[in-house]
Design an enzyme around this catalytic site. Structure first.
Site, PDB file in Angstrom:
ATOM      1  N   GLU A 167      45.562  53.159  19.539  1.00 12.04           N
ATOM      2  CA  GLU A 167      46.761  53.941  19.205  1.00 12.04           C
ATOM      3  C   GLU A 167      46.889  55.235  19.996  1.00 12.04           C
ATOM      4  OE1 GLU A 167      47.047  54.472  14.957  1.00 12.04           O
ATOM      5  OE2 GLU A 167      47.245  52.319  14.606  1.00 12.04           O
ATOM      6  N   GLU A 354      45.289  45.734  13.459  1.00  9.85           N
ATOM      7  CA  GLU A 354      45.235  46.481  12.200  1.00  9.85           C
ATOM      8  C   GLU A 354      46.464  46.131  11.380  1.00  9.85           C
ATOM      9  OE1 GLU A 354      44.682  50.762  12.217  1.00  9.85           O
ATOM     10  OE2 GLU A 354      43.244  50.622  13.865  1.00  9.85           O
TER      11      GLU A 354
HETATM   12  C1  FCB Z   1      45.640  53.729  11.943  1.00 12.54           C
HETATM   13  C2  FCB Z   1      44.292  54.107  12.526  1.00 12.54           C
HETATM   14  C3  FCB Z   1      43.127  53.727  11.656  1.00 12.54           C
HETATM   15  C4  FCB Z   1      43.407  53.972  10.186  1.00 12.54           C
HETATM   16  C5  FCB Z   1      44.731  53.360   9.778  1.00 12.54           C
HETATM   17  C6  FCB Z   1      45.064  53.528   8.323  1.00 12.54           C
HETATM   18  O1  FCB Z   1      46.615  54.544  12.500  1.00 12.54           O
HETATM   19  O2  FCB Z   1      44.116  53.469  13.785  1.00 12.54           O
HETATM   20  O3  FCB Z   1      42.010  54.453  12.111  1.00 12.54           O
HETATM   21  O4  FCB Z   1      43.323  55.309   9.902  1.00 12.54           O
HETATM   22  O5  FCB Z   1      45.752  53.899  10.563  1.00 12.54           O
END
Ligand code: FCB
Length: 451
Positions: A167, A354
């Site tokens: 990210e 994620e």
């Molecule tokens: C993302 C991050 C991860 C975690 C999630 C909830 O932005 O990459 O580390 O904090 O959110």
């Protein structure tokens, strides 16, 4: 019992974590300080003054955590490597004890039948590099490539695919533009060189990985951007926001050029940081996979403040997580089909790296943790993923965030994202109802896969 979804052969199931959020042991075995140690120590920076000093103590308890993963029947585990464990000052030879930790972890995963998927940078920059201006300094991109070579030389014989950055958008905006994450700089649009230097770092590291025959990915935080109304002003604002959030970190890698940021008063040299040949370096190594981190869509309206060309508008009428994030599963289908439409043949296969939600989980009197809202969240998003696959998008895997409740950055230990509950006083791990649900879902798919 969860029913299997219609997904491609070989679809991979995983969980994701990040070093600073789980490892603890910040002063052990020669680890150097990171920007998150410094930032968390700043009064008021993290809710209730929490820090990652102990976190889930995963550095010592990794065998127990790998056993939990094995119990899920995972194909893959996405974790991050702490750069300050490998190079305590961000430069120079590798710290053998730092490498040895990840060596042990990788071997434990392989023994458990789980493929390691490491992320090289998940926000914990060595503090020494921040002292020289962090990602605002072009030199950090070159240091990142050197660090990548040290780790790939040690683990590349057992680790087939690597994620360079996590990210870069969130790191630039929260860390350098708004100052609500480490390193805590509040530069607004002057943060843009941190975008270019992260991308340059990606390109240089990707070449290092490819030279060693390894697969390369990046994990981008992406969001479908919805204009708040059909008015032209809202649509123009949405286009500007989409360029910043989605295109800025994806177009240069897939298309070899920056998006139009003129709405921000920014030219194609990103505040003077782009040099001749940089865009070639960023795009030179084609991605083997695009990692997509998806949490929610974003609704954008015309600006109310002259400093920015957009305002974020609330998404109404949907459930919300404990973090107050809107729950819109179909946003994932919209995002995935939108990526396919935007990039066409330039889009590599996608892995969801994620996706998950924070729930105010506490063990009940009988010791169980009933997190039905998380099960609903995951099931809804997996249905949306399957819908995108049915519409022709090439999605190869799903890694949920997260295995364990952990240190959630500026929120400290207040947001629980785990399939496994962690009591931060005792370090006791308790698999939640969602853990059993995910395990059963993976088992159901394995039964289909093995026919
Ligand atoms: C993302 C991050 C991860 C975690 C999630 C909830 O932005 O990459 O580390 O904090 O959110």
């Amino acid at each position: 019992m969860p029913q299997p979804l219609d997904l491609p052969q070989g679809f991979r199931w995983g969980v994701s974590t990040a070093a600073y959020q789980i490892e603890g042991a910040v002063d052990e075995d020669g680890r150097g300080p990171s920007i998150w140690d410094t930032f968390a120590a700043r009064p008021g920076a993290v809710r209730d003054g929490h820090t990652g000093a102990v976190a889930c103590d995963h550095y010592h308890r990794y065998p127990e955590d790998v056993a939990l993963m094995k119990g899920l029947g995972l194909d893959g585990y996405r974790f991050s490597i702490a750069w300050p464990r490998i190079q305590p000052t961000g430069a120079g030879p590798a710290n053998p004890a730092g490498l040895a930790f990840y060596d042990r972890l990788v071997d434990a995963l392989l023994t458990a039948g789980i493929t390691p998927l490491p992320t090289l940078f998940h926000w914990d920059l060595p503090q020494a590099l921040e002292d020289a201006d962090g990602w605002l300094n072009r030199n950090t991109a070159y240091r990142f490539a050197e660090y990548t070579a040290l780790v790939a030389d040690r683990l590349g014989d057992r680790v087939p695919a690597w994620i360079t950055l996590n990210e870069p958008f969130v790191h630039m905006v929260y860390g350098y533009a708004l100052g609500i994450h480490g390193p805590g700089r509040a530069l607004m649009l002057d943060a843009l060189p941190a975008a270019h230097h992260q991308l340059l770092g990606h390109g240089l590291a990707a070449a290092v990985l490819r030279e060693r025959g390894l697969d390369v990915m990046i994990a981008n935080n992406l969001t479908p951007v919805r204009p708040a109304s059909s008015s032209e002003a809202d649509q123009v604002a949405a286009t500007a926001y989409d360029a910043l959030h989605n295109r800025l970190f994806t177009d240069p890698i897939l298309l070899g050029h920056y998006p139009d940021l003129s709405a921000f008063g920014v030219g194609p040299d990103l505040g003077g940081s782009v040099r001749d040949g940089d865009l070639k370096r960023i795009a030179a190594t084609p991605l083997d996979g695009l990692g997509v981190n998806y949490y929610n869509p974003t609704r954008i309206a015309a600006p109310t403040d002259p400093a920015l060309p957009f305002t974020e508008a609330p998404i109404e009428g949907v459930p919300r997580t404990a973090f107050d994030w809107p729950v819109v599963p179909d946003g994932l289908r919209e995002l995935l089909t939108g990526l396919r439409d935007r990039y066409g043949a330039a889009l590599p296969p996608i892995t969801i790296t994620e996706n998950g939600c924070s729930v105010a989980d506490e063990p009940a009197a009988d010791g169980t943790v009933q997190d039905q809202p998380r099960i609903d969240y995951l099931a809804g998003h997996l249905d949306a993923l399957a819908a995108a696959v049915a519409e022709g998008v090439d999605v190869r895997g799903y890694f949920t965030w997260s295995l364990l409740d952990n240190f959630e950055w500026a929120e400290g230990y207040h947001q629980r994202f785990g399939l496994v509950h962690v009591d931060f006083e005792t370090q006791r791990r308790t698999p939640k109802a969602s853990y059993a649900w995910y395990r059963d879902l993976i088992t159901a798919h394995r039964a289909v896969r093995e026919g």
